[in-house]
Design a protein around this motif. Structure first.
Motif, PDB file in Angstrom:
ATOM      1  N   ARG A  16       0.825  -1.199   0.000  1.00 26.38           N
ATOM      2  CA  ARG A  16       0.000   0.000   0.000  1.00 26.38           C
ATOM      3  C   ARG A  16       0.863   1.254   0.000  1.00 26.38           C
ATOM      4  O   ARG A  16       1.905   1.326   0.659  1.00 26.38           O
ATOM      5  CB  ARG A  16      -0.922   0.013   1.217  1.00 26.38           C
ATOM      6  N   THR A  17       0.430   2.248  -0.768  1.00 28.56           N
ATOM      7  CA  THR A  17       1.152   3.516  -0.838  1.00 28.56           C
ATOM      8  C   THR A  17       0.991   4.283   0.464  1.00 28.56           C
ATOM      9  O   THR A  17      -0.123   4.416   0.988  1.00 28.56           O
ATOM     10  CB  THR A  17       0.622   4.368  -2.005  1.00 28.56           C
ATOM     11  N   GLY A  18       2.087   4.769   0.990  1.00 30.66           N
ATOM     12  CA  GLY A  18       2.039   5.534   2.227  1.00 30.66           C
ATOM     13  C   GLY A  18       1.954   7.020   1.962  1.00 30.66           C
ATOM     14  O   GLY A  18       2.770   7.574   1.214  1.00 30.66           O
ATOM     15  N   VAL A  19       0.971   7.677   2.547  1.00 30.88           N
ATOM     16  CA  VAL A  19       0.868   9.139   2.464  1.00 30.88           C
ATOM     17  C   VAL A  19       1.654   9.703   3.639  1.00 30.88           C
ATOM     18  O   VAL A  19       1.293   9.524   4.806  1.00 30.88           O
ATOM     19  CB  VAL A  19      -0.604   9.599   2.518  1.00 30.88           C
ATOM     20  N   GLN A  20       2.746  10.374   3.321  1.00 27.10           N
ATOM     21  CA  GLN A  20       3.664  10.828   4.356  1.00 27.10           C
ATOM     22  C   GLN A  20       3.172  12.078   5.074  1.00 27.10           C
ATOM     23  O   GLN A  20       3.307  12.220   6.285  1.00 27.10           O
ATOM     24  CB  GLN A  20       5.037  11.088   3.730  1.00 27.10           C
ATOM     25  N   ARG A  21       2.595  12.996   4.305  1.00 25.51           N
ATOM     26  CA  ARG A  21       2.082  14.226   4.912  1.00 25.51           C
ATOM     27  C   ARG A  21       1.247  14.977   3.887  1.00 25.51           C
ATOM     28  O   ARG A  21       1.265  14.665   2.692  1.00 25.51           O
ATOM     29  CB  ARG A  21       3.214  15.123   5.414  1.00 25.51           C
ATOM     30  N   VAL A  22       0.514  15.969   4.379  1.00 24.86           N
ATOM     31  CA  VAL A  22      -0.242  16.875   3.524  1.00 24.86           C
ATOM     32  C   VAL A  22       0.251  18.287   3.794  1.00 24.86           C
ATOM     33  O   VAL A  22       0.343  18.712   4.954  1.00 24.86           O
ATOM     34  CB  VAL A  22      -1.761  16.785   3.795  1.00 24.86           C
ATOM     35  N   ARG A  23       0.595  19.006   2.731  1.00 24.84           N
ATOM     36  CA  ARG A  23       1.069  20.388   2.853  1.00 24.84           C
ATOM     37  C   ARG A  23       0.057  21.335   2.221  1.00 24.84           C
ATOM     38  O   ARG A  23      -0.628  20.972   1.272  1.00 24.84           O
ATOM     39  CB  ARG A  23       2.409  20.572   2.152  1.00 24.84           C
ATOM     40  N   MET A  24      -0.005  22.563   2.706  1.00 26.30           N
ATOM     41  CA  MET A  24      -0.945  23.539   2.174  1.00 26.30           C
ATOM     42  C   MET A  24      -0.255  24.887   2.016  1.00 26.30           C
ATOM     43  O   MET A  24       0.567  25.289   2.852  1.00 26.30           O
ATOM     44  CB  MET A  24      -2.152  23.694   3.101  1.00 26.30           C
ATOM     45  N   SER A  25      -0.592  25.596   0.931  1.00 30.48           N
ATOM     46  CA  SER A  25      -0.131  26.965   0.736  1.00 30.48           C
ATOM     47  C   SER A  25      -1.261  27.757   0.097  1.00 30.48           C
ATOM     48  O   SER A  25      -2.181  27.191  -0.498  1.00 30.48           O
ATOM     49  CB  SER A  25       1.122  27.000  -0.154  1.00 30.48           C
ATOM     50  N   ARG A  32      -3.476  25.628  -2.435  1.00 28.90           N
ATOM     51  CA  ARG A  32      -2.825  24.426  -2.979  1.00 28.90           C
ATOM     52  C   ARG A  32      -2.583  23.415  -1.859  1.00 28.90           C
ATOM     53  O   ARG A  32      -2.057  23.769  -0.799  1.00 28.90           O
ATOM     54  CB  ARG A  32      -1.512  24.775  -3.671  1.00 28.90           C
ATOM     55  N   VAL A  33      -2.986  22.175  -2.121  1.00 29.80           N
ATOM     56  CA  VAL A  33      -2.762  21.066  -1.192  1.00 29.80           C
ATOM     57  C   VAL A  33      -1.883  20.046  -1.889  1.00 29.80           C
ATOM     58  O   VAL A  33      -2.161  19.666  -3.037  1.00 29.80           O
ATOM     59  CB  VAL A  33      -4.094  20.413  -0.763  1.00 29.80           C
ATOM     60  N   VAL A  34      -0.839  19.599  -1.213  1.00 26.05           N
ATOM     61  CA  VAL A  34       0.081  18.619  -1.787  1.00 26.05           C
ATOM     62  C   VAL A  34       0.158  17.403  -0.868  1.00 26.05           C
ATOM     63  O   VAL A  34       0.457  17.529   0.323  1.00 26.05           O
ATOM     64  CB  VAL A  34       1.492  19.218  -1.982  1.00 26.05           C
ATOM     65  N   PHE A  35      -0.149  16.224  -1.433  1.00 25.63           N
ATOM     66  CA  PHE A  35       0.047  14.960  -0.731  1.00 25.63           C
ATOM     67  C   PHE A  35       1.434  14.435  -1.095  1.00 25.63           C
ATOM     68  O   PHE A  35       1.708  14.176  -2.278  1.00 25.63           O
ATOM     69  CB  PHE A  35      -0.983  13.920  -1.172  1.00 25.63           C
ATOM     70  N   ASP A  36       2.311  14.287  -0.130  1.00 29.86           N
ATOM     71  CA  ASP A  36       3.605  13.632  -0.344  1.00 29.86           C
ATOM     72  C   ASP A  36       3.424  12.146  -0.089  1.00 29.86           C
ATOM     73  O   ASP A  36       2.964  11.743   0.993  1.00 29.86           O
ATOM     74  CB  ASP A  36       4.667  14.201   0.596  1.00 29.86           C
ATOM     75  N   MET A  37       3.807  11.307  -1.064  1.00 32.15           N
ATOM     76  CA  MET A  37       3.552   9.872  -0.970  1.00 32.15           C
ATOM     77  C   MET A  37       4.809   9.089  -1.346  1.00 32.15           C
ATOM     78  O   MET A  37       5.645   9.570  -2.108  1.00 32.15           O
ATOM     79  CB  MET A  37       2.396   9.476  -1.890  1.00 32.15           C
ATOM     80  N   ALA A 113      12.244  15.216  -4.152  1.00 31.17           N
ATOM     81  CA  ALA A 113      10.844  15.203  -3.733  1.00 31.17           C
ATOM     82  C   ALA A 113      10.217  13.856  -4.088  1.00 31.17           C
ATOM     83  O   ALA A 113      10.585  13.235  -5.085  1.00 31.17           O
ATOM     84  CB  ALA A 113      10.078  16.333  -4.409  1.00 31.17           C
ATOM     85  N   PRO A 114       9.237  13.385  -3.309  1.00 29.22           N
ATOM     86  CA  PRO A 114       8.610  12.079  -3.568  1.00 29.22           C
ATOM     87  C   PRO A 114       7.504  12.193  -4.612  1.00 29.22           C
ATOM     88  O   PRO A 114       7.315  13.245  -5.243  1.00 29.22           O
ATOM     89  CB  PRO A 114       8.038  11.722  -2.200  1.00 29.22           C
ATOM     90  N   HIS A 115       6.743  11.119  -4.792  1.00 34.82           N
ATOM     91  CA  HIS A 115       5.510  11.187  -5.574  1.00 34.82           C
ATOM     92  C   HIS A 115       4.590  12.219  -4.916  1.00 34.82           C
ATOM     93  O   HIS A 115       4.497  12.274  -3.682  1.00 34.82           O
ATOM     94  CB  HIS A 115       4.802   9.825  -5.599  1.00 34.82           C
ATOM     95  N   ARG A 116       3.892  12.998  -5.733  1.00 32.38           N
ATOM     96  CA  ARG A 116       2.998  14.009  -5.172  1.00 32.38           C
ATOM     97  C   ARG A 116       1.678  14.032  -5.932  1.00 32.38           C
ATOM     98  O   ARG A 116       1.642  13.879  -7.145  1.00 32.38           O
ATOM     99  CB  ARG A 116       3.636  15.399  -5.264  1.00 32.38           C
TER     100      ARG A 116
END
Length: 434
Positions: A16-25, A32-37, A113-116
């Motif tokens: 399963r893909t792990g979602v490391q964090r969610v960033r917002m600007s 903008r919301v970015v899921f780092d995976m 940077a990871p998958h986003r």
């Protein structure tokens, strides 16, 4: 017997893909919301109302840590919640302060940077359509109520962590082209019968494929990408206008600039658009069928003739190169090199409000000239011009009839056709009311 991984977990769980964090600007009306995976994940989105929420479902994914965002009163998001779904998926719910128009794209790993997965939540796009008025400010008659503005997609190159070219004094391409794009958008929106759509309205990164998709979703009539590139020879100066080349570039400089722009996108995680992509083959076929290349050439020629009034034009003819950002299948597209930021004198001009305004004025005049002969029927500008419709890929005769408030019989009769077979690039006559 269930197969186990090294730590005693079932193998599917390990995959399963792990979602490391969610960033917002926040940039203007765009949150903008970015899921780092740590891998790729298929996803889907939908809205819920009363209260407003945006739900994102990621397949075969899990949250590695708590997905929290910092509070920002300027953002469209109040809070975020997440939970496992269906035993293998991840659901993320964003509580919204206001309705938004979400757009999304993925970025591949690049520069550490990871998958986003990137979501742009635009709160300022739900704008009421303008009502056509005559010179006395009165609303036009019923026959014009359904006429629309022509849509100009304005693309400011680069953005965010992609600064573009940097001048000798440190001027960043992404900054000056956004300023020029905003000036052009203001002029377009003030023009009767025209509407601007900013592809990038703030300082954030968009991959080339997403820029194309945003123009198409806006049903743009033209796409104008604005740049101010650099070249090793700092004496080179002047404006240039480019269109897509199906074959080779028109010059070594054109080839160099196209390769540089395309490679910059890939180095930042953009999804490749190359000759091995089947969709590109279809894109080039559609361009040839729909007449978009011919229209792009006309738009580029009209633009060059106006840029001559602002300053030096490096080449008086349209340049051609394989710019990925110009590969829209059915929107006439050009790329304007406003000036060379690598030239010290042109760098100073690019920072000047007067030069930026002059460029915007020239581009608006070029757009006026183009639409005077190429506005699509059903638009305010085309009103009074001969009524014709150039068929785009995917259109149907019944859909075209509905668009112009005609019956199929009326449309068939006006074009002397007995069935519904049509082809991209075909020109249909649209009968007028008497």
């Amino acid at each position: 017997m269930t197969a186990l991984g090294l730590v005693g977990m079932p193998l599917p769980a390990l995959a399963r893909t792990g979602v490391q964090r969610v960033r917002m600007s926040v940039d203007g009306d765009t949150t903008r919301v970015v899921f780092d995976m740590d891998g790729e994940a298929d996803y889907s989105m939908f809205h819920l109302q009363s209260p407003d929420r945006l739900v994102v479902d990621l397949e075969n994914a899990r949250a590695i840590e708590d997905l929290a965002i910092s509070d920002n009163p300027r953002s469209a998001i109040k809070a975020v919640r997440h939970a496992a779904r269906n035993g293998s998926d991840l659901r993320v719910v964003f509580d919204l302060r206001k309705p938004v128009e979400p757009r999304s794209f993925v970025l591949m790993p690049a520069q550490g940077a990871p998958h986003r997965l990137v979501l742009d939540l635009n709160a300022g796009e739900a704008i009421a359509p303008r009502v056509a008025e005559n010179s006395n400010g009165a609303r036009r008659g019923r026959s014009q109520e359904n006429l629309r503005d022509v849509v100009v997609a304005i693309d400011a190159g680069h953005g965010g962590h992609d600064p573009g070219a940097i001048g000798p004094a440190g001027t960043r391409e992404k900054d000056v082209v956004l300023q020029i794009a905003r000036r052009l958008a203001e002029r377009v929106d003030s023009e009767r019968g025209m509407k601007a759509v900013m592809i990038r309205s703030g300082d954030y990164f968009l991959p080339l494929r997403e820029r194309i998709e945003r123009a198409r979703k806006a049903d743009a009539d033209v796409f104008v990408s604005i740049h101010a590139d650099a070249i090793a020879n700092r004496s080179v100066q002047g404006s240039s206008v480019y269109m897509l080349s199906e074959r080779g570039a028109s010059s070594e400089a054109a080839r160099f600039l196209a390769q540089r722009e395309n490679q910059a996108d890939l180095s930042l995680g953009g999804v490749p658009i190359n000759g091995k992509d089947d969709s590109l083959t279809n894109v080039l076929l559609d361009l040839a069928q729909s007449g978009s290349l011919e229209a792009s050439n006309t738009l580029a020629e009209r633009m060059i003739s106006e840029l001559h009034r602002v300053g030096k034009v490096r080449k008086p003819e349209v340049e051609r190169a394989n710019f990925a950002v110009l590969r829209s299948p059915d929107v006439p597209s050009i790329l304007v090199e406003a000036a060379f930021i690598s030239n010290p004198s042109e760098e100073r001009k690019l920072r000047s409000a007067s030069f930026q305004s002059s460029l915007a004025d020239a581009m608006l005049t070029g757009l006026r000239s183009y639409f005077s002969t190429h506005a699509r029927p059903g638009t305010l500008i085309a009103d009074g011009q001969p009524d014709q419709h150039i068929i785009r890929p995917g259109e149907t005769l019944s859909g075209i009839a509905d668009r112009y408030s005609l019956s199929l019989a009326e449309l068939r009769s006006a074009n002397n056709v007995s069935d519904d077979r049509i082809y991209a690039g075909q020109v249909l006559q649209i009968p007028r009311d008497s």
